[in-house]
Design a protein around this motif. Structure first.
Motif, mmCIF file in Angstrom:
data_model
loop_
_atom_site.group_PDB
_atom_site.id
_atom_site.type_symbol
_atom_site.label_atom_id
_atom_site.label_comp_id
_atom_site.label_asym_id
_atom_site.label_seq_id
_atom_site.Cartn_x
_atom_site.Cartn_y
_atom_site.Cartn_z
ATOM 1 N N PRO A 172 0.734 -0.781 0.081
ATOM 2 C CA PRO A 172 -0.503 -0.076 -0.500
ATOM 3 C C PRO A 172 0.759 1.459 0.139
ATOM 4 N N PRO A 173 0.656 2.050 -0.941
ATOM 5 C CA PRO A 173 -0.375 2.384 -1.561
ATOM 6 C C PRO A 173 -0.924 1.967 -2.709
ATOM 7 N N SER A 174 0.245 0.672 -3.284
ATOM 8 C CA SER A 174 0.722 0.651 -4.522
ATOM 9 C C SER A 174 0.490 -1.226 -5.123
ATOM 10 N N MET A 175 -0.047 -1.589 -5.809
ATOM 11 C CA MET A 175 -0.396 -3.063 -6.419
ATOM 12 C C MET A 175 -0.215 -3.532 -7.178
ATOM 13 N N LEU A 176 0.928 -4.617 -7.349
ATOM 14 C CA LEU A 176 1.374 -4.597 -8.773
ATOM 15 C C LEU A 176 0.495 -5.760 -8.949
ATOM 16 N N SER A 177 0.158 -6.824 -10.126
ATOM 17 C CA SER A 177 -0.821 -7.720 -11.031
ATOM 18 C C SER A 177 -0.387 -7.514 -12.407
ATOM 19 N N ARG A 178 -0.467 -8.961 -11.939
ATOM 20 C CA ARG A 178 -0.202 -9.817 -13.411
ATOM 21 C C ARG A 178 -1.169 -10.595 -13.821
ATOM 22 N N GLU A 179 -0.959 -10.155 -14.923
ATOM 23 C CA GLU A 179 -1.950 -11.007 -16.020
ATOM 24 C C GLU A 179 -1.234 -12.205 -16.775
ATOM 25 N N VAL A 180 -1.689 -13.382 -16.910
ATOM 26 C CA VAL A 180 -1.058 -14.154 -17.985
ATOM 27 C C VAL A 180 -1.850 -15.142 -19.151
ATOM 28 N N ALA A 233 -21.325 12.773 -5.918
ATOM 29 C CA ALA A 233 -19.889 12.344 -5.030
ATOM 30 C C ALA A 233 -20.413 10.862 -5.740
ATOM 31 N N PRO A 234 -18.825 10.375 -5.744
ATOM 32 C CA PRO A 234 -19.098 9.184 -6.193
ATOM 33 C C PRO A 234 -19.476 8.290 -4.175
ATOM 34 N N PRO A 235 -19.286 6.610 -4.625
ATOM 35 C CA PRO A 235 -19.993 6.526 -3.868
ATOM 36 C C PRO A 235 -18.533 5.787 -2.946
ATOM 37 N N LYS A 236 -19.318 5.638 -1.603
ATOM 38 C CA LYS A 236 -18.266 5.506 -0.382
ATOM 39 C C LYS A 236 -17.449 4.236 -0.332
ATOM 40 N N PRO A 237 -15.979 4.230 -0.140
ATOM 41 C CA PRO A 237 -15.558 2.729 -0.596
ATOM 42 C C PRO A 237 -16.337 1.820 0.434
ATOM 43 N N ILE A 238 -16.467 0.500 0.487
ATOM 44 C CA ILE A 238 -17.069 -0.324 1.246
ATOM 45 C C ILE A 238 -15.738 -1.256 1.736
ATOM 46 N N GLY A 239 -15.691 -1.691 2.633
ATOM 47 C CA GLY A 239 -14.977 -2.399 3.454
ATOM 48 C C GLY A 239 -13.191 -1.736 2.824
ATOM 49 N N VAL A 240 -12.494 -2.346 3.757
ATOM 50 C CA VAL A 240 -10.756 -2.295 3.001
ATOM 51 C C VAL A 240 -10.153 -3.154 2.214
ATOM 52 N N TYR A 241 -9.949 -1.945 0.813
ATOM 53 C CA TYR A 241 -9.144 -2.768 -0.427
ATOM 54 C C TYR A 241 -8.166 -2.895 -0.317
ATOM 55 N N ALA A 242 -7.175 -3.858 -0.920
ATOM 56 C CA ALA A 242 -6.561 -4.273 -0.621
ATOM 57 C C ALA A 242 -4.746 -3.778 -1.065
ATOM 58 N N ASN A 243 -5.317 -2.308 -1.502
ATOM 59 C CA ASN A 243 -3.813 -1.301 -2.091
ATOM 60 C C ASN A 243 -3.966 -0.152 -1.432
ATOM 61 N N GLN A 244 -5.076 -0.460 -0.268
ATOM 62 C CA GLN A 244 -5.917 1.091 0.088
ATOM 63 C C GLN A 244 -4.606 1.555 1.607
ATOM 64 N N PRO A 245 -4.492 2.473 1.624
ATOM 65 C CA PRO A 245 -3.386 3.361 2.639
ATOM 66 C C PRO A 245 -4.151 3.193 4.074
#
Length: 309
Positions: free
Chosen positions: A63-71, A98-110
């Motif tokens: 966090p706040p970065s995420m590396l994604s690999r698609e194979v 206004a954007p929707p409020k985030p739900i829960g904690v995301y993978a790379n959320q600070p």
């Protein structure tokens, strides 16, 4: 939750089964893996997308970065995502709602509590250092002084059961006067009434205490209970010439006399308040760490891989 992603031209090297990888000096940890399939296409892409395509995807987070690999069968592509607030996305596309409020904690959320934890820890160490300097200043500037050392014999056969010490002089007022009884008591008990008496005025300060010390061996294991030593403290003692009168009652568990090494110390340095202050100050970083760890627990509860991958 939103991420702004870009394709990586220099992806990290990753061996099969590896759950951690390095990129630009930062370590990323495997968060999720699975198979993704295109079911619907809308918008604009910089590569040709077709319904039904599928690939193996893996997400590594730092966090706040995420590396994604698609194979796929023909290639492997990497992208680097940076977590962004929904309001930034709305502003970029001139969306007034206004954007929707985030739900829960995301993978790379600070972790919003991580910075609070760092500030709290920095403040704790500064205040602890300040408290230590103050404590050391008291220890050196208001140095303690031993005004009496004497050895008394407390006999179980004595009828008076009272002994007196030599005289000693307090040249100035004592904030605290500590009387320490260091005895060789063993497998017995001792009740003491220690009277600090000013020679000229007769003013007296009295402190009572009980000392017990038992020890032995049980099934090859040594055991001990109680302590042969104890202290009594008198406060705000004015200057003068003093002596101690120790009245005692010695238990019948042993017929041996007890040697009491008596020591009187003026204004001893007390560390208990310093320790209590450190314990109090430590509550704040501990609570901050607990809250930050709880946020991370919520994050990793969403992961579909175990700690070991």
């Amino acid at each position: 939750h939103w991420n702004f992603a870009r394709t990586l031209a220099n992806p990290p090297a990753l061996a099969r089964g590896q759950v951690r990888c390095q990129h630009e000096g930062r370590e990323y940890k495997l968060f999720s893996r699975g198979r993704a399939e295109v079911s619907y296409v809308v918008g604009e892409f910089h590569w040709q997308v077709a319904v039904g395509e599928s690939c193996q995807v893996e997400d590594y987070v730092c966090p706040p970065s995420m590396l994604s690999r698609e194979v796929t069968a023909s290639e492997a592509s990497w992208s680097l995502g940076e977590y962004v607030d929904g309001s930034a996305i709305a502003a970029a596309f001139s969306v007034s709602e206004a954007p929707p409020k985030p739900i829960g904690v995301y993978a790379n959320q600070p972790n919003p509590l991580a910075e609070t934890l760092r500030r709290t820890c920095r403040l704790f160490w500064r205040m602890a250092l300040a408290a230590l300097l103050v404590q050391l200043a008291f220890a050196f500037l208001l140095a303690s002084e031993t005004v009496l050392k004497e050895q008394l014999v407390l006999s179980p056969l004595s009828e008076e059961a009272s002994v007196s010490s030599r005289e000693f002089v307090l040249k100035r007022r004592a904030r605290t006067l500590l009387v320490r009884h260091q005895t060789d008591l063993s497998n017995n008990w001792l009740e003491l009434s220690t009277a600090l008496i000013e020679k000229n005025t007769g003013e007296a300060f009295v402190g009572e205490q009980e000392i017990s010390h038992y020890q032995g061996v049980d099934e090859g294991e040594s055991w001990s209970e109680g302590s042969p030593s104890d202290d009594v403290v008198f406060r705000a003692v004015p200057p003068g010439t003093y002596y101690l009168v120790v009245e005692y009652e010695l238990g019948k568990d042993s017929s041996q006399a007890v040697v009491d090494k008596l020591e009187v110390e003026r204004d001893p340095v007390a560390w208990s308040n310093f320790v209590l202050l450190l314990i109090f100050l430590a509550i704040f970083p501990l609570v901050a760490r607990w809250r930050s760890a709880a946020f991370e627990t919520r994050r990793w509860n969403e992961s579909d891989v175990s700690e070991g991958g």
